[in-house]
Design a protein around this motif. Structure first.
Motif: not given
Length: 238
Positions: A186-192, A194-203
């Protein structure tokens, strides 16, 4: 569909006759490669055998498969990694056996969602092993007991998971195993991202760090389980 382990779904997908036809196409392509001494790009940096299906006429078919099939699954189960907006793919087959690649090291995929379906033929061994979902910052982190899951291939049966779910393949001890892999992106997710600084929910490790910070803030101790270091070859994106 069933969910034998968190974030992993399996189901019967392809009829045996279709698997045979697709294998035949791949074998014809490989025969042509040998006869013409044509040099091709192998599926990824870790596999020395197999072929990119997009390279010999299946790009449109696989794009339709992603949009009309995988995306309907992923928008429900993998929305947190862009499953709602998959818009590109990398489709290929991989081959394992005593005279081919024998196993596959511990790694993550260059995808948001991965579809993996066994095409055949006769083989023993070659199980997939999964060891928890991780972001780029924690890909080589610990393995926790609840993250350990092994999956045995059956012809025509598919498994779908996040690309960031760490996994590998144990040795194929006899015969010849061929799998169809579809990396969906998903190109949209990959772009988003790049600007996501908080915890990633899946990890899994991000969740634990978040819990530790919350506990520190409230003066309590996290109730986590001890893990072991990732020891099955060291996870590395492929």
């Amino acid at each position: 569909m069933s969910e034998p382990s968190p974030g992993i779904y399996e189901f019967d997908m392809l009829q045996p006759r279709f698997c045979e036809m697709l294998i035949s196409e791949v074998e014809n392509f490989e025969k042509w490669i040998r006869e013409t001494d044509f040099e091709i790009v192998r599926p990824n940096s870790m596999n020395n055998y197999g072929a990119v299906l997009d390279d010999f006429g299946m790009e449109g078919t696989l794009d339709t498969l992603m949009k009309d099939f995988v995306r309907h699954i992923s928008k429900v189960y993998f929305a947190d990694v862009g499953g709602f907006d998959l818009d590109s793919h990398h489709g290929f087959v991989v081959e394992y056996g005593v005279d081919r690649d024998v196993d596959l090291g511990f790694h993550t995929d260059d995808s948001e969602v991965t579809l993996n379906v066994c095409l055949g033929k006769q083989f023993t061994g070659g199980d997939l092993f999964f060891r928890g979902m991780r972001c780029e910052d924690h890909v080589n982190g610990q393995i926790y007991p609840e993250e350990v899951f092994d999956f045995s291939h059956t012809v025509g049966r598919a498994i779908v998971h996040r690309g960031r779910h760490r996994h590998g393949a144990s040795a194929t001890t006899s015969g010849h195993r061929i799998n169809l892999i579809l990396w969906c992106r998903s190109s949209v997710y990959r772009e988003l991202k790049e600007h996501k600084n908080d915890f990633l929910e899946f990890c899994g490790e991000c969740k634990r760090e978040n819990e530790r910070k919350a506990c520190a803030l409230h003066g309590s101790k996290p109730q986590g389980k001890k893990g072991v270091l990732a020891s099955e070859g060291g996870a590395a994106a492929s």
